[in-house]
Design a protein around this motif. Structure first.
Motif, PDB file in Angstrom:
ATOM      1  N   HIS A  33       0.827  -1.223   0.009  1.00  0.00           N
ATOM      2  CA  HIS A  33       0.019   0.079   0.013  1.00  0.00           C
ATOM      3  C   HIS A  33       0.779   1.333   0.128  1.00  0.00           C
ATOM      4  N   THR A  34       0.839   2.109  -0.801  1.00  0.00           N
ATOM      5  CA  THR A  34       1.376   3.271  -1.182  1.00  0.00           C
ATOM      6  C   THR A  34       0.621   4.512  -0.278  1.00  0.00           C
ATOM      7  N   SER A  35       1.498   4.985   0.835  1.00  0.00           N
ATOM      8  CA  SER A  35       0.844   6.146   1.859  1.00  0.00           C
ATOM      9  C   SER A  35       1.539   7.268   1.341  1.00  0.00           C
ATOM     10  N   THR A  36       1.897   8.011   2.352  1.00  0.00           N
ATOM     11  CA  THR A  36       2.671   9.408   2.126  1.00  0.00           C
ATOM     12  C   THR A  36       3.183   9.783   3.488  1.00  0.00           C
ATOM     13  N   VAL A  58       3.324  -1.222   4.106  1.00  0.00           N
ATOM     14  CA  VAL A  58       2.802   0.366   3.813  1.00  0.00           C
ATOM     15  C   VAL A  58       4.150   1.043   3.535  1.00  0.00           C
ATOM     16  N   HIS A  59       4.143   1.759   2.375  1.00  0.00           N
ATOM     17  CA  HIS A  59       5.206   2.596   1.810  1.00  0.00           C
ATOM     18  C   HIS A  59       4.905   4.172   2.083  1.00  0.00           C
ATOM     19  N   ARG A  60       5.784   5.024   2.506  1.00  0.00           N
ATOM     20  CA  ARG A  60       5.493   6.252   2.702  1.00  0.00           C
ATOM     21  C   ARG A  60       6.753   7.028   1.799  1.00  0.00           C
ATOM     22  N   PRO A  61       6.312   7.254   0.604  1.00  0.00           N
ATOM     23  CA  PRO A  61       6.976   8.221  -0.039  1.00  0.00           C
ATOM     24  C   PRO A  61       7.227   9.797   0.493  1.00  0.00           C
TER      25      PRO A  61
END
Length: 395
Positions: free
Chosen positions: A164-167, A219-222
């Motif tokens: 899941h791409t978060s921020t 979870v990924h937070r760019p």
């Protein structure tokens, strides 16, 4: 995986972070045995570069595209890849277009299509997002919160790992604190200044709760994503690039304003997400894709000058008056946001835990230097978005 207690969340969000009971845990497949994956957001910015990475790993990629039929969906996908100068470099034989909509039940697919897809995929990459910094939370809820529930349902039906791409915007923007690490508390949502950040925070909470139920997720937070560090391919409606373009249109640059950003090239973000997704030890983790340094206004001006642009520095008030006087200026629609700059704090971020997972991936942590910035300028000049520095008269 961490989350605030319900007592720290206002009633407005309490119902929205309740995970539906039909989302239950299952054993994760070995990522190395997965040959078919599902990607949302392939007609967006990050999704285009995720598609490139996934194809480079020899995977069959089922792309969810909102379109009346598969042919129209493929055309949309190709147009997006062409925009970011990727189309001619990719073999799309391993791409399968699935028409649908992330906001609808079963993602807008007929039941038989949904069931067949669930039987084929072993991994889901959810990068679809409605990015609008001027819209309030309730208008983003369907596209972000409801969509996340539907993606989690597909993961459960397929027995697939969800990435899941978060921020990084899910952190309260408070200065004078240590850099926020992957496991530091986020929110609370009522402290977040943008409806977009609130909606991403709620969606992330749903994914984290699913993880605690046994659904295999990451979870990924760019940080704020800029373009490919080599080709320069970038999204033109990025807030900072609109600021840069507006300043060039006005021929002025505001002195001593506050706009520090953690900016990271999209090719690093996509490569890091896919590399982490191939590591079984990463399942259940939270990861940051961020730059080592904050890109502040002085550095932006220095990079513009290194690229050949000359701008007169003026007070922020004079700059704002020049922007407000020209309805065609790139920054004109965002003047309300500009007026809030002085009130905005900016957090710093740590990716120590993430880098430990990427030691063997050969992915150096990027920085926006003169070479990378010049690639961005060259891309925007090629596409007629920025003026050629050689044609711009100095102040």
């Amino acid at each position: 995986m961490t989350s605030p207690t319900l007592s720290e969340v206002t009633e407005e969000f309490t119902d929205d972070i309740r995970l539906h009971e039909d989302i239950t845990g299952f054993a994760a497949p070995d990522p190395h045995t997965v040959s078919e994956v599902f990607l949302t957001g392939a007609t967006g910015f990050l999704g285009a570069f995720l598609l490139r990475q996934l194809l480079a790993h020899g995977l069959t990629v089922h792309c969810l595209v909102r379109a009346p039929d598969a042919d129209a969906g493929l055309k949309r996908l190709e147009e997006n890849l062409r925009r970011y100068e990727l189309l001619d470099t990719l073999d799309l034989d391993a791409v399968r277009v699935v028409t649908g909509d992330v906001t609808r039940p079963r993602l807008g697919m007929p039941e038989e299509t949904y069931t067949e897809l669930a039987g084929r995929i072993g991994t889901i990459y959810h990068s679809a997002a409605k990015v609008n910094f001027l819209t309030i939370y309730k208008w983003l809820r369907r596209a972000t919160v409801d969509a996340t529930h539907e993606i989690l349902r597909l993961a459960c039906a397929a027995g697939a790992i969800l990435h899941h791409t978060s921020t990084t915007a899910v952190f309260e923007p408070t200065a004078d604190q240590p850099p926020r690490g992957e496991l530091d508390p986020t929110g609370p949502p009522q402290a977040l200044q943008l409806g977009y950040a609130k909606s991403k925070w709620v969606a992330e909470q749903l994914v984290l709760k699913a993880g605690r139920r046994g659904v295999p997720v990451t979870v990924h937070r760019p940080g704020q994503m800029w373009g490919d560090s080599r080709s320069g391919a970038c999204q033109e409606n990025d807030f900072v690039w609109r600021f840069i373009r507006g300043s060039l249109q006005a021929g002025l640059y505001p002195r001593r304003f506050r706009l520090p950003m953690n900016i990271v090239p999209v090719d690093y973000v996509s490569a890091a997400i896919v590399a982490l997704s191939r590591n079984p030890r990463a399942i259940g983790g939270i990861f940051h894709q961020v730059s080592p340094d904050v890109l502040g206004p002085e550095k932006i001006l220095g990079l513009l000058r290194s690229a050949g642009y000359e701008l007169a520095e003026v007070s922020i008030l004079k700059w704002m008056k020049a922007i407000a006087a020209d309805v065609t200026n790139s920054m004109f629609p965002l003047m309300r946001v500009v007026a809030e700059w002085e009130k905005v704090d900016v957090a710093e971020f740590s990716d120590v835990a993430t880098r430990e997972f990427l030691v063997d991936a050969g992915l150096p942590r990027p920085d926006i230097d003169e070479e990378v910035f010049s690639a961005y300028v060259a891309y925007f000049v090629r596409h007629g978005i920025l003026p050629d520095p050689a044609t711009v008269t100095g102040p």
